[in-house]
Design a protein around this motif. Structure first.
Motif, PDB file in Angstrom:
ATOM      1  N   GLY A 117       0.990  -0.878   0.145  1.00  0.00           N
ATOM      2  CA  GLY A 117      -0.123  -0.241  -0.416  1.00  0.00           C
ATOM      3  C   GLY A 117       0.644   1.400  -0.107  1.00  0.00           C
ATOM      4  O   GLY A 117       0.161   2.247  -0.332  1.00  0.00           O
ATOM      5  N   GLU A 131      -8.721   1.436  -0.745  1.00  0.00           N
ATOM      6  CA  GLU A 131      -8.222   0.449  -1.659  1.00  0.00           C
ATOM      7  C   GLU A 131      -8.789   0.926  -3.118  1.00  0.00           C
ATOM      8  O   GLU A 131      -8.039   0.481  -4.420  1.00  0.00           O
ATOM      9  CB  GLU A 131      -8.576  -0.471  -1.275  1.00  0.00           C
ATOM     10  N   ARG A 167      -2.452  -5.487   1.280  1.00  0.00           N
ATOM     11  CA  ARG A 167      -1.393  -4.810   0.601  1.00  0.00           C
ATOM     12  C   ARG A 167      -0.843  -3.823   1.579  1.00  0.00           C
ATOM     13  O   ARG A 167      -1.614  -2.973   2.374  1.00  0.00           O
ATOM     14  CB  ARG A 167      -2.579  -3.048  -0.706  1.00  0.00           C
ATOM     15  N   ASN A 233      -6.273  -3.342   1.926  1.00  0.00           N
ATOM     16  CA  ASN A 233      -4.811  -2.940   2.379  1.00  0.00           C
ATOM     17  C   ASN A 233      -5.299  -3.074   4.291  1.00  0.00           C
ATOM     18  O   ASN A 233      -5.631  -3.476   5.240  1.00  0.00           O
ATOM     19  CB  ASN A 233      -5.785  -1.489   2.788  1.00  0.00           C
ATOM     20  N   LEU A 274      -2.494   4.428   5.419  1.00  0.00           N
ATOM     21  CA  LEU A 274      -3.626   3.444   4.623  1.00  0.00           C
ATOM     22  C   LEU A 274      -5.296   3.712   5.496  1.00  0.00           C
ATOM     23  O   LEU A 274      -4.583   2.948   6.706  1.00  0.00           O
ATOM     24  CB  LEU A 274      -2.880   1.686   4.642  1.00  0.00           C
TER      25      LEU A 274
END
Ligand code: NAD
Length: 307
Positions: A117, A131, A167, A233, A274
């Motif tokens: 991420g 995302e 991620r 994420n 994130l």
């Protein structure tokens, strides 16, 4: 289940391997030990010293009857990817394709992929990035990870291979390699313990989302059980700057290192963080270790290792 963990001698892969073995799975590790270490490998894991690009990897699939591939082997150094994008693509794209071909041929049930991420979204338009944030990777590493995700989509559509993409934000914790360019927490710990001067790049106000290794391991265990193909994420939603990291670690390790700043690294992102709401609502995952606790535990690991 028989789980193939690529990169299982490395920082993240070896911690996942330990947890999966603990849960009763049979873990097979493929690692070429380029950055990984034999000492990280759980004694109950079956270890094959091999490159993920090697066609002979098929022998392992014949022998071990792999149910799940948990793909963590990678060229994961962003700066190295800028210097040598061909090597980066070779390992991250061709290595992954070799595994995907094996997955289809040997009826693997699921492919878990360690994506990023931090590098895939590029400079963020908003904070924290979910995302759906546009994907504009600013490094060959980010591009090859995004390519890996796109191949997974293709293999799922075409061959029905299930996948879970995780991620990760900036992962830190015990066993992180302090000798590379990446992994500022491990690098600072190692330098402080060896009485060397850590250098903070630029003014140190650049932020990252630091997620503790145990939380990343937990996300992989949930991914194993998740029945659908999806991407998530895995971060904390909290930004921490390098100056704060430095100060917390210096206090924790009772270091006398001064706060010294160096040049700003060209192309370095200023902020990255994130949003993990999707992982919470669909996977049932949320981070459990705050950055102060995680840094204390990491500092303790490096201190014990140094003794
Ligand atoms: P690491 O370097 O400790 O682990 C990578 C492992 O892969 C090492 O054991 C290395 O020897 C092995 N490897 C590398 N190339 C290989 C090849 N061609 N064939 C076989 N083995 C090979 O790094 P890590 O931090 O544990 O990263 C693991 C994965 O997580 C990577 O895919 C990385 O891109 C991803 N990731 C890491 C972070 C992070 O903050 N550490 C963030 C996002 C994504």
């Amino acid at each position: 289940m028989n789980i193939l963990i690529t990169g299982g001698a490395g920082f993240i892969g070896s911690n996942i391997a330990d947890a999966m073995i603990e849960k009763g799975h049979r873990v097979i590790i493929v690692d070429n030990l380029i950055t990984g270490k034999k000492e990280n490998i759980h004694p109950k894991a079956v270890f094959h010293e091999m490159d993920v690009r090697d066609v002979k990897i098929e022998n392992i699939f014949f022998k071990e009857k792999i149910d799940v591939i948990c793909h963590h082997a990678a060229q994961m150094d962003v700066r190295k990817s800028v210097v040598d994008p061909i090597f980066d693509a070779n390992v991250n794209v061709l290595g992954m394709l070799n595994l995907l071909q094996m997955a289809v041929k040997h009826q693997v049930k699921k492919f878990i992929f360690a994506s990023t991420g931090g590098a895939i979204y590029g400079e963020q338009d908003y904070f924290p990035a979910d995302e759906n944030h546009p994907m504009r990777p600013c490094s060959p590493y980010g591009i090859t990870k995004l390519t890996g995700e796109k191949y997974l989509f293709f293999y799922q559509q075409t061959y029905g291979l299930k996948y879970v993409v995780l991620r990760y934000a900036n992962v830190y914790g015990p066993r992180q390699n302090p000798h590379g360019e990446a992994g500022v927490v491990a690098i600072f710990c190692s330098k402080m313990l060896h009485g060397e001067q850590p250098i903070i790049n630029g003014d140190g106000t650049q932020t990252r989302d630091y997620v503790y290794i145990d939380d990343v391991v937990a996300a992989n265990l949930l991914a194993l059980k998740h029945p659908q193909s999806d991407f998530f994420n895995i971060g904390t939603g909290i930004e921490t700057d390098v100056n704060k990291l430095f100060r917390v670690l210096r206090d924790e390790l009772k270091s006398t290192a001064e706060e010294r700043h160096g040049e700003t690294k060209p192309g370095e992102q200023q902020r990255s963080v994130l949003n993990y709401d999707k992982a919470t609502s669909i996977l049932g995952w949320k981070p459990g270790v705050d950055v102060e606790t995680g840094l204390q535990r990491t500092a303790a690991f490096f201190r014990d290792k140094h003794k």
